[in-house]
Design a protein around this motif. Structure first.
Motif, mmCIF file in Angstrom:
data_model
loop_
_atom_site.group_PDB
_atom_site.id
_atom_site.type_symbol
_atom_site.label_atom_id
_atom_site.label_comp_id
_atom_site.label_asym_id
_atom_site.label_seq_id
_atom_site.Cartn_x
_atom_site.Cartn_y
_atom_site.Cartn_z
ATOM 1 N N HIS A 1 48.059 34.460 41.381
ATOM 2 C CA HIS A 1 46.886 34.822 41.630
ATOM 3 C C HIS A 1 46.652 36.009 42.203
ATOM 4 C CE1 HIS A 1 45.713 30.484 41.004
ATOM 5 N NE2 HIS A 1 46.442 30.100 41.678
ATOM 6 N N LYS B 1 46.662 38.517 39.248
ATOM 7 C CA LYS B 1 45.659 38.863 38.637
ATOM 8 C C LYS B 1 44.394 39.377 39.415
ATOM 9 C CE LYS B 1 46.242 34.229 36.261
ATOM 10 N NZ LYS B 1 46.065 32.834 36.378
ATOM 11 N N ASP B 2 44.485 39.154 40.691
ATOM 12 C CA ASP B 2 43.367 39.837 41.669
ATOM 13 C C ASP B 2 43.730 41.426 41.385
ATOM 14 O OD1 ASP B 2 42.358 37.513 42.220
ATOM 15 O OD2 ASP B 2 43.389 37.630 44.315
ATOM 16 N N SER C 1 42.613 42.958 38.308
ATOM 17 C CA SER C 1 41.348 42.945 38.087
ATOM 18 C C SER C 1 40.649 44.092 38.846
ATOM 19 C CB SER C 1 40.645 41.604 38.864
ATOM 20 O OG SER C 1 40.765 41.466 40.045
#
Length: 137
Positions: free
Chosen positions: A124, A127-128, A131
């Motif tokens: 996670h 992914k953060d 982004s």
């Protein structure tokens, strides 16, 4: 007397080697999401879109991987230091690195160790991090 000179030379060599390795280590910079995307595109072209080869190329370009020891857990933890779980992250990366180590199939080693390490909370965070580039636009 000759023994003393030899000892001084040996210690001098050790100090020079240590200083140069510390200098090389200090040159590494935290990657930005932009850097990751740019290197990823280059690696995709170089590896002809093959996932494992692309990943290994990318992490080598970012200074997070060597073919001798795999992922550099300390550098990876520095990228995600804001989560205040550096020690735990280093343990996960080191565990996955050891578990998947295969020096005869380096692309697979990089890919499987990455998949292992990112199967939990760290995935996670990755992914953060990625982004962030979309936010910068």
């Amino acid at each position: 007397m000759n023994y003393l000179r030899l000892e001084i030379i040996c210690w001098s060599c050790l100090l020079i080697a240590k200083a140069s390795s510390m200098e090389a280590a200090s040159v590494w910079k935290l990657p930005t999401a932009q850097m990751v995307y740019e290197d990823l595109e280059k690696c995709r072209q170089e590896s002809q879109e093959e996932d494992a080869a692309t990943l290994r190329c990318l992490v080598k370009k970012l200074g997070l991987w060597t073919d001798e020891s795999g992922y550099n857990a300390r550098r990876i933890a520095k990228i995600f230091a804001g989560h205040n779980q550096m020690e735990e992250l280093m343990l996960v990366v080191e565990h996955c690195n050891r578990m998947e180590q295969d020096t005869s199939h380096l692309d697979d080693w990089a890919f499987l160790a990455y998949r292992c390490a990112t199967s939990g909370q760290f995935g996670h965070w990755v992914k953060d991090f990625m982004s962030q580039k979309e936010v910068e636009r």
